[in-house]
Design an enzyme around this catalytic site. Structure first.
Site, PDB file in Angstrom:
ATOM      1  N   TYR A   2      -8.369   4.675 -12.898  1.00 25.10           N
ATOM      2  CA  TYR A   2      -8.288   5.462 -11.645  1.00 25.10           C
ATOM      3  C   TYR A   2      -8.033   6.939 -11.893  1.00 25.10           C
ATOM      4  O   TYR A   2      -7.696   7.661 -10.971  1.00 25.10           O
ATOM      5  CB  TYR A   2      -7.142   4.944 -10.763  1.00 25.10           C
ATOM      6  CG  TYR A   2      -7.078   3.457 -10.623  1.00 25.10           C
ATOM      7  CD1 TYR A   2      -8.044   2.769  -9.892  1.00 25.10           C
ATOM      8  CD2 TYR A   2      -6.059   2.728 -11.219  1.00 25.10           C
ATOM      9  CE1 TYR A   2      -7.989   1.400  -9.774  1.00 25.10           C
ATOM     10  CE2 TYR A   2      -5.996   1.352 -11.103  1.00 25.10           C
ATOM     11  CZ  TYR A   2      -6.967   0.699 -10.382  1.00 25.10           C
ATOM     12  OH  TYR A   2      -6.913  -0.658 -10.272  1.00 25.10           O
ATOM     13  N   GLU A  41       3.972  -6.846   2.032  1.00 23.03           N
ATOM     14  CA  GLU A  41       3.548  -7.267   0.683  1.00 23.03           C
ATOM     15  C   GLU A  41       3.623  -6.084  -0.270  1.00 23.03           C
ATOM     16  O   GLU A  41       2.703  -5.840  -1.053  1.00 23.03           O
ATOM     17  CB  GLU A  41       2.101  -7.772   0.724  1.00 23.03           C
ATOM     18  CG  GLU A  41       1.883  -9.038   1.513  1.00 23.03           C
ATOM     19  CD  GLU A  41       0.410  -9.447   1.522  1.00 23.03           C
ATOM     20  OE1 GLU A  41      -0.442  -8.705   1.003  1.00 23.03           O
ATOM     21  OE2 GLU A  41       0.118 -10.516   2.077  1.00 23.03           O
ATOM     22  N   GLY A  60       4.214  -3.735  -3.332  1.00 25.81           N
ATOM     23  CA  GLY A  60       4.315  -3.943  -4.779  1.00 25.81           C
ATOM     24  C   GLY A  60       4.803  -2.675  -5.449  1.00 25.81           C
ATOM     25  O   GLY A  60       5.947  -2.527  -5.839  1.00 25.81           O
ATOM     26  N   ARG A  69      -4.408   1.682 -15.971  1.00 25.01           N
ATOM     27  CA  ARG A  69      -4.645   2.375 -14.705  1.00 25.01           C
ATOM     28  C   ARG A  69      -4.984   3.860 -14.913  1.00 25.01           C
ATOM     29  O   ARG A  69      -5.513   4.494 -14.011  1.00 25.01           O
ATOM     30  CB  ARG A  69      -3.495   2.180 -13.735  1.00 25.01           C
ATOM     31  CG  ARG A  69      -2.112   2.573 -14.201  1.00 25.01           C
ATOM     32  CD  ARG A  69      -1.069   2.158 -13.145  1.00 25.01           C
ATOM     33  NE  ARG A  69      -1.457   2.525 -11.810  1.00 25.01           N
ATOM     34  CZ  ARG A  69      -1.288   3.742 -11.304  1.00 25.01           C
ATOM     35  NH1 ARG A  69      -0.712   4.676 -12.006  1.00 25.01           N
ATOM     36  NH2 ARG A  69      -1.680   4.000 -10.074  1.00 25.01           N
ATOM     37  N   TYR A 105       1.577  -2.326 -12.099  1.00 27.05           N
ATOM     38  CA  TYR A 105       0.190  -2.376 -12.576  1.00 27.05           C
ATOM     39  C   TYR A 105       0.062  -1.849 -14.003  1.00 27.05           C
ATOM     40  O   TYR A 105      -0.834  -1.065 -14.318  1.00 27.05           O
ATOM     41  CB  TYR A 105      -0.741  -1.614 -11.607  1.00 27.05           C
ATOM     42  CG  TYR A 105      -0.632  -2.114 -10.190  1.00 27.05           C
ATOM     43  CD1 TYR A 105      -1.082  -3.384  -9.853  1.00 27.05           C
ATOM     44  CD2 TYR A 105      -0.031  -1.348  -9.192  1.00 27.05           C
ATOM     45  CE1 TYR A 105      -0.956  -3.868  -8.569  1.00 27.05           C
ATOM     46  CE2 TYR A 105       0.108  -1.823  -7.902  1.00 27.05           C
ATOM     47  CZ  TYR A 105      -0.360  -3.093  -7.593  1.00 27.05           C
ATOM     48  OH  TYR A 105      -0.222  -3.572  -6.321  1.00 27.05           O
ATOM     49  N   GLY A 112       0.753  -1.248   0.000  1.00 27.91           N
ATOM     50  CA  GLY A 112       0.000   0.000   0.000  1.00 27.91           C
ATOM     51  C   GLY A 112       0.778   1.289   0.000  1.00 27.91           C
ATOM     52  O   GLY A 112       0.203   2.350  -0.235  1.00 27.91           O
ATOM     53  N   CYS A 160      -9.937   3.364 -29.653  1.00 21.55           N
ATOM     54  CA  CYS A 160     -11.178   4.078 -29.939  1.00 21.55           C
ATOM     55  C   CYS A 160     -11.999   4.312 -28.680  1.00 21.55           C
ATOM     56  O   CYS A 160     -13.090   3.742 -28.515  1.00 21.55           O
ATOM     57  CB  CYS A 160     -11.990   3.305 -30.970  1.00 21.55           C
ATOM     58  SG  CYS A 160     -11.017   2.996 -32.438  1.00 21.55           S
ATOM     59  N   GLU A 161     -11.477   5.086 -27.788  1.00 22.12           N
ATOM     60  CA  GLU A 161     -12.170   5.448 -26.548  1.00 22.12           C
ATOM     61  C   GLU A 161     -11.739   6.865 -26.196  1.00 22.12           C
ATOM     62  O   GLU A 161     -10.548   7.190 -26.281  1.00 22.12           O
ATOM     63  CB  GLU A 161     -11.748   4.537 -25.376  1.00 22.12           C
ATOM     64  CG  GLU A 161     -12.063   3.079 -25.514  1.00 22.12           C
ATOM     65  CD  GLU A 161     -13.511   2.730 -25.228  1.00 22.12           C
ATOM     66  OE1 GLU A 161     -14.242   3.573 -24.669  1.00 22.12           O
ATOM     67  OE2 GLU A 161     -13.913   1.611 -25.579  1.00 22.12           O
TER      68      GLU A 161
HETATM   69  N1  LLP Z   1      -1.304  -7.210  -0.848  1.00 19.12           N
HETATM   70  C1  LLP Z   1      -2.571  -7.325  -1.276  1.00 19.12           C
HETATM   71  C2  LLP Z   1      -3.438  -8.303  -0.639  1.00 19.12           C
HETATM   72  C3  LLP Z   1      -3.039  -6.519  -2.332  1.00 19.12           C
HETATM   73  O1  LLP Z   1      -4.290  -6.638  -2.745  1.00 19.12           O
HETATM   74  C4  LLP Z   1      -2.157  -5.582  -2.934  1.00 19.12           C
HETATM   75  C5  LLP Z   1      -2.606  -4.739  -4.047  1.00 19.12           C
HETATM   76  C6  LLP Z   1      -0.825  -5.503  -2.462  1.00 19.12           C
HETATM   77  C7  LLP Z   1      -0.441  -6.324  -1.416  1.00 19.12           C
HETATM   78  C8  LLP Z   1       0.194  -4.566  -3.056  1.00 19.12           C
HETATM   79  O2  LLP Z   1      -0.164  -3.243  -2.880  1.00 19.12           O
HETATM   80  P1  LLP Z   1       0.856  -2.070  -3.293  1.00 19.12           P
HETATM   81  O3  LLP Z   1       2.036  -2.095  -2.337  1.00 19.12           O
HETATM   82  O4  LLP Z   1       1.284  -2.289  -4.669  1.00 19.12           O
HETATM   83  O5  LLP Z   1       0.046  -0.834  -3.131  1.00 19.12           O
HETATM   84  N2  LLP Z   1      -4.155  -1.615 -10.044  1.00 19.12           N
HETATM   85  C9  LLP Z   1      -4.045  -0.569  -9.036  1.00 19.12           C
HETATM   86  C10 LLP Z   1      -3.522  -1.097  -7.730  1.00 19.12           C
HETATM   87  C11 LLP Z   1      -4.325  -2.244  -7.195  1.00 19.12           C
HETATM   88  C12 LLP Z   1      -3.743  -2.832  -5.961  1.00 19.12           C
HETATM   89  C13 LLP Z   1      -4.350  -4.143  -5.647  1.00 19.12           C
HETATM   90  N3  LLP Z   1      -3.807  -4.787  -4.481  1.00 19.12           N
HETATM   91  C14 LLP Z   1      -3.182   0.573  -9.599  1.00 19.12           C
HETATM   92  O6  LLP Z   1      -2.863   0.544 -10.760  1.00 19.12           O
HETATM   93  O7  LLP Z   1      -2.880   1.535  -8.874  1.00 19.12           O
END
Ligand code: LLP
Length: 410
Positions: free
Chosen positions: A315, A271, A273, A311, A369, A238, A340-341
């Site tokens: 978003y 976790e 990302g 994304r 993402y 997050g 085409c959007e």
């Molecule tokens: N753990 C779980 C259970 C998750 O659902 C997620 C992301 C993460 C970890 C990793 O979160 P991060 O550190 O990357 O914020 N597609 C969207 C983001 C969706 C995130 C979904 N879950 C975007 O492009 O911003």
């Protein structure tokens, strides 16, 4: 860490981005294994307590980057058997894999149980019932934890990216989770962790301190009333980034949020990302057409769009775009894709040097993402991916072929 101009052309990790765009074609994802592994290190060095980084594969599952995860001794967070399959192929230690997700199928749970993983983060009573059945029939090759939704005010988060809210489909309420923990302990299941993930792209770090405090109260109550001391607290991901100014979030302040839990004897699982992968990727795209509409708008129609950067329409996400050849910004453009959007734009009203047709633009912070959210809409094959490491470029994914667009070519 970011691409920089060298003799007027963008260069990254010793690689000329114009040259690779010409060599591999566009749209082209370029990922830097050097930046990626440095960011893994940033997390590990910042968290000065027992922890395990389980990189969130949904943000980027490029094989070469996962190899950096393995080399760093880290693990991954998977949300499907597909991601687990990739992680296994990359040689990630199964005992460093956590499996989250609101809709794991019986098949997926059985498969990971056959191989063994570190933790299964259970997200519903029904999933728990299945795991309990599996336990009694064949035993469990993973520790279990429950994804808990703590009572926090999360209205501060993006409506799509704040997933820890009370009415969201994810996780289990504190009350129900407590009962499930009680039952699992009574039934001798390997109860090992607590999981939460409140959302993504979070820039107000105070929320992490709040959820950490709630989690501590919860595990202390579990210890006192149920007599179980968990080993792990999986704090999800997050940590958000500033896509506009590209300034680094205070990683120490983030990791410090979970210190109370670590001090209480729990091993922290991150976790993360986006924090790791977004700055480790760029998308290079070519200007196909210039359209001037006097008094209205100037468009740069490029060969990448929502098919590579979903994304943005999803978003209203912002990505900074810079020209691959340096120049003086003088005109305002809308950089739009070929799809085409109406929502297929990359950046609107941006001052850019007057790039010519055939020249390249570079979309920054495109490592998270993006390549994991590709689609073939409008008959567009997937783009190629290259990985930059130690000044060398490796083709990591070939550009999709026309035949790939037909499911069963005969
Ligand atoms: N753990 C779980 C259970 C998750 O659902 C997620 C992301 C993460 C970890 C990793 O979160 P991060 O550190 O990357 O914020 N597609 C969207 C983001 C969706 C995130 C979904 N879950 C975007 O492009 O911003």
């Amino acid at each position: 860490m970011l691409p920089e101009y060298k003799d007027g052309v963008l260069s990254w990790g010793g690689v000329n981005l114009e040259k690779i765009a010409q060599e591999y074609g566009t749209p082209l994802f370029a990922f830097s294994a050097d930046v990626f592994s440095r960011r893994i290190k940033l997390v590990s060095e910042s968290a000065k307590y027992p922890h395990l980084l389980c990189f969130s594969m949904k943000s980027n599952n490029n094989y070469h980057l996962l190899n950096e995860v393995r080399l760093a001794g880290a693990g991954v967070d998977v949300v499907s058997y597909g991601e687990f399959f990739i992680a296994q192929r990359c040689g990630i230690d199964p005992k460093k894999i956590v499996f989250s997700g609101v809709g794991k199928s019986d098949y997926e749970i059985t498969q990971v149980n056959n191989s063994g993983i570190l933790l299964l983060n259970i997200e519903s009573e029904s999933e728990y019932r299945f795991v309990k059945k599996l336990f009694s029939e064949v035993g469990l090759n993973f520790g279990i934890s429950f994804r808990v939704k703590f009572e926090l005010s999360l209205d501060r988060l993006h409506p799509y990216l704040g997933v820890g809210k009370k009415d969201s489909k994810f996780g289990i309420s504190e009350e129900v989770a407590f009962e499930l923990y009680e039952d699992a302990v009574k039934s001798n299941l390997p109860v090992e962790g607590l999981h939460f993930h409140i959302g993504s792209q979070i820039k107000d770090l105070e929320i992490f301190y709040e959820v950490s405090k709630s989690a501590l109260n919860f595990v202390e109550k579990l210890e006192k009333e149920v007599g179980v001391k968990l080993r792990y607290v999986d704090v999800g991901g997050g940590l958000g980034l500033d896509y506009e100014n590209l300034t680094e979030p205070p990683i120490d302040r983030y990791t410090d949020a979970f210190k109370v839990l670590a001090d209480a004897g729990y091993k922290i699982i991150f976790e993360l990302g986006r924090f790791i992968s977004a700055p480790a990727g760029v998308l290079i795209t070519k200007v196909l057409r210039k359209k001037k509409r006097e008094g209205l708008k100037n468009f740069l129609v490029v060969d990448a769009g929502m098919t590579e950067l979903l994304r943005i329409p999803l978003y209203k996400a912002y990505h900074k775009v810079i020209p691959v050849r340096d120049g003086v910004a003088k005109e305002k453009f809308d950089i739009v894709g070929p799809i085409c959007e109406n929502s297929d734009y990359i950046l609107q009203d941006v001052f850019l040097a007057d790039v010519e047709e055939g020249e390249f633009l570079c979309v920054l912070y495109a490592g998270a993402y993006t390549s994991t959210m590709l689609m073939n809409y409008n008959g567009r094959p997937f783009p190629a991916e290259v990985v930059i490491k130690d000044g060398k470029t490796t083709l990591a994914r070939e550009r999709g072929k026309w035949e790939d667009l037909i499911p069963r070519p005969n």
